[in-house]
Motif scaffolding. Sequence first.
Motif, PDB file in Angstrom:
ATOM      1  N   PRO A 108       0.792  -1.233   0.000  1.00 53.02           N
ATOM      2  CA  PRO A 108       0.000   0.000   0.000  1.00 53.02           C
ATOM      3  C   PRO A 108       0.821   1.280   0.000  1.00 53.02           C
ATOM      4  N   SER A 111       3.202   2.873  -4.038  1.00 53.47           N
ATOM      5  CA  SER A 111       2.838   3.912  -4.999  1.00 53.47           C
ATOM      6  C   SER A 111       3.222   5.295  -4.492  1.00 53.47           C
ATOM      7  N   GLU A 112       2.909   5.581  -3.221  1.00 58.60           N
ATOM      8  CA  GLU A 112       3.249   6.901  -2.697  1.00 58.60           C
ATOM      9  C   GLU A 112       4.753   7.082  -2.599  1.00 58.60           C
ATOM     10  N   ASN A 115       5.630   8.334  -5.842  1.00 60.18           N
ATOM     11  CA  ASN A 115       4.743   9.412  -6.291  1.00 60.18           C
ATOM     12  C   ASN A 115       3.831   8.982  -7.435  1.00 60.18           C
ATOM     13  N   CYS A 116       3.239   7.828  -7.261  1.00 63.52           N
ATOM     14  CA  CYS A 116       2.316   7.304  -8.268  1.00 63.52           C
ATOM     15  C   CYS A 116       0.970   6.942  -7.644  1.00 63.52           C
ATOM     16  N   SER A 117       0.550   7.687  -6.619  1.00 67.98           N
ATOM     17  CA  SER A 117      -0.673   7.364  -5.902  1.00 67.98           C
ATOM     18  C   SER A 117      -1.877   8.072  -6.496  1.00 67.98           C
ATOM     19  N   THR A 121      -2.328  11.015  -9.163  1.00 69.68           N
ATOM     20  CA  THR A 121      -1.883  10.733 -10.523  1.00 69.68           C
ATOM     21  C   THR A 121      -2.805  11.384 -11.559  1.00 69.68           C
ATOM     22  N   ARG A 149      -0.744  16.372  -1.080  1.00 67.42           N
ATOM     23  CA  ARG A 149      -1.667  15.411  -1.663  1.00 67.42           C
ATOM     24  C   ARG A 149      -2.880  16.164  -2.208  1.00 67.42           C
ATOM     25  N   HIS A 242      -6.289   8.427   4.868  1.00 69.85           N
ATOM     26  CA  HIS A 242      -6.579   8.812   3.477  1.00 69.85           C
ATOM     27  C   HIS A 242      -8.048   9.218   3.345  1.00 69.85           C
TER      28      HIS A 242
END
Length: 272
Positions: A108, A111-112, A115-117, A121, A149, A242
Amino acid sequence: MADTEVSMDTQNELNDLRMSDGAVPLYEHVKSFIKDVVNPMSEEFHRLGEGKTDIWSYAPGQLEALEKAKDEAKKQGLWNFFLPDAETGEGLKNLDYAYIAAELGKNPLASESMNCSAPDTGNMEVLERVGTPEQKERWLKPLLEGKIRSAFAMTEPALPSSDAKNVSMSAVLEGDEWVINGEKFYISGAGDPRCKIMITMVKTSPDAAPNKQQSQILVPLPHPGVTILGPMHVFGDPDAPHGHMHIRFENVRVPKENMLLGEGRGFEISQL
């Protein structure tokens, strides 16, 4: 016969779903990075979060551990894969990125870490394609650097909002400001204290053609008139910090310059 053979060769090429040879080294690098950096960091991240009383915050040391992994990813060139053929991204084709995304999905925090969350994105891709220089400087730049974010606010209560033409939250231009009223829910990422900007789908032109009534406007967080009512639970899980939030907009005023691309072009943007 020759025409048939050419046609079959072309069809076979189109159906070839193998990763390109050029992307294989990056793919292997990503897997090694997840194994050597992300997985150990993830264990430390969750250990630090044990027993915290406020689920909508981060425990001391958690973000520092995550930032250390992000810094290492930048150093190793493992950053912003999702922007295809863009100067700001890796320039991967979608097919190659799909293989990498499958690996990112196994942890989990992977991705962050690179930097692909989501939803960042998609928001970064929108800003990269249609944002003004000022919008890019204020919002795209820190997003690309992984400093903030974001969220995308489209879904509304009691409406099949996956079809952007059904969005009803109003935005009315008063002088140099858009005034926004309505509610959104299931807004992923809006619970994160680092969420600083929302791309918000609104109705600005109710008398226009169905696909010209919507616009997308940038709404900063926190902001006067924007109230997070609480999280939407998915299978009983609030997905903190989140979150998938229920948000009320009451006379929310933002500068007219916060419009993306132009009035009535929100549905168009959603097709990008």
